[in-house]
Design an enzyme around this catalytic site. Structure first.
Site, PDB file in Angstrom:
ATOM      1  N   CYS A 117       0.855  -1.198   0.000  1.00 14.12           N
ATOM      2  CA  CYS A 117       0.000   0.000   0.000  1.00 14.12           C
ATOM      3  C   CYS A 117       0.884   1.239   0.000  1.00 14.12           C
ATOM      4  CB  CYS A 117      -0.894  -0.011   1.243  1.00 14.12           C
ATOM      5  SG  CYS A 117      -1.950   1.442   1.379  1.00 14.12           S
ATOM      6  N   HIS A 159      -8.914  -3.655  -2.242  1.00 15.82           N
ATOM      7  CA  HIS A 159      -7.964  -2.866  -1.446  1.00 15.82           C
ATOM      8  C   HIS A 159      -8.410  -1.395  -1.385  1.00 15.82           C
ATOM      9  CE1 HIS A 159      -3.664  -1.835  -0.254  1.00 15.82           C
ATOM     10  NE2 HIS A 159      -4.172  -0.654  -0.561  1.00 15.82           N
ATOM     11  N   GLU A 160      -8.791  -0.850  -2.538  1.00 17.93           N
ATOM     12  CA  GLU A 160      -9.178   0.569  -2.572  1.00 17.93           C
ATOM     13  C   GLU A 160     -10.508   0.787  -1.849  1.00 17.93           C
ATOM     14  OE1 GLU A 160      -6.861   2.411  -3.272  1.00 17.93           O
ATOM     15  OE2 GLU A 160      -5.644   0.935  -4.314  1.00 17.93           O
ATOM     16  N   HIS A 163     -10.032   1.174   1.772  1.00 17.90           N
ATOM     17  CA  HIS A 163      -9.596   2.519   2.181  1.00 17.90           C
ATOM     18  C   HIS A 163     -10.794   3.411   2.518  1.00 17.90           C
ATOM     19  CE1 HIS A 163      -5.265   2.673   1.889  1.00 17.90           C
ATOM     20  NE2 HIS A 163      -5.255   2.159   0.681  1.00 17.90           N
TER      21      HIS A 163
HETATM   22 ZN    ZN Z   1      -3.595   1.280  -0.141  1.00 20.75          ZN
END
Ligand code: ZN
Length: 202
Positions: A117, A159-160, A163
């Site tokens: 990341c 993953h995004e 966030h």
């Molecule tokens: Zn990330």
């Protein structure tokens, strides 16, 4: 005069631990939203990375961008690219995304690979993700987005999306697999996930 580009914020900043806010429909198509997305794309490409979420620029809004290309896969052997189902993915910006896992034969994430990341620089680790997801949302202009993603693009989207929920990959990482970039490059980038598990006692 244009303001300086915002830097990518790192773990420890509360903006990465908060749930990002929905973008109001009245913001679709505005220059402000377009400018944010352009800035996110520039930051992602400069890093370089394959995805970036607005909170990573300190902006607590539900927006992410993703893009993958052959030039970003050069460190991987062809078998590694194939195992990850990593394929070029065109630049995509999604506002107010909704992500739904598509798993056949179970709901647990089944794909385990090294992941890193831009907001946690210096390390990578094994993370289990769903092989396939449905990604819905809107373009910055308010047009609907509906994509079925598989393999690496599905991983990037998960993953995004995390966030936007205030979740970092380190919350999901198999902790014993955590490797510095240097060790990962020297030992694990060309290794199978089974080899990494054996080598590090995961
Ligand atoms: Zn990330």
């Amino acid at each position: 005069m244009a303001s300086a580009p915002r830097p990518i914020v790192c773990a420890g900043n509360p903006v990465l631990r908060a749930r990002a806010a929905e973008v109001p429909a009245s913001d679709f198509g505005t220059r402000a939203l377009e400018a944010l997305v352009v800035e996110m794309v520039q930051a992602m490409r400069k890093a370089p990375g394959v995805g970036l979420a607005a909170p990573q620029l300190g902006v607590p809004l539900r927006v992410f961008v993703m893009e993958d290309g052959k030039h970003l896969m050069r460190a991987l052997a062809p078998e590694g690219v194939a195992a990850r189902r990593r394929v070029p993915f065109p630049l995509t910006a999604v506002v107010n995304p909704v992500l739904t896992p598509i798993e056949r034969g179970g709901t647990e994430p089944s794909e385990v690979f090294l992941e890193g990341c831009l907001s946690v620089p210096g390390y990578v680790g094994l993370v289990a993700r769903h092989l396939a997801v449905e990604l819905r949302g809107f373009t910055p202009f308010g047009d609907p987005v509906a994509l079925e993603l598989k393999g690496w693009p599905a991983r990037i989207a998960q993953h995004e999306y995390d966030h936007l929920e205030g979740t970092l990959y380190v919350d999901r990482v198999l902790t014993r697999s955590l490797s510095t970039n240097e060790e990962a490059k020297a030992r694990w980038l060309s290794a199978s996930t089974d080899d990494i598990r054996r080598g590090l006692g995961v």
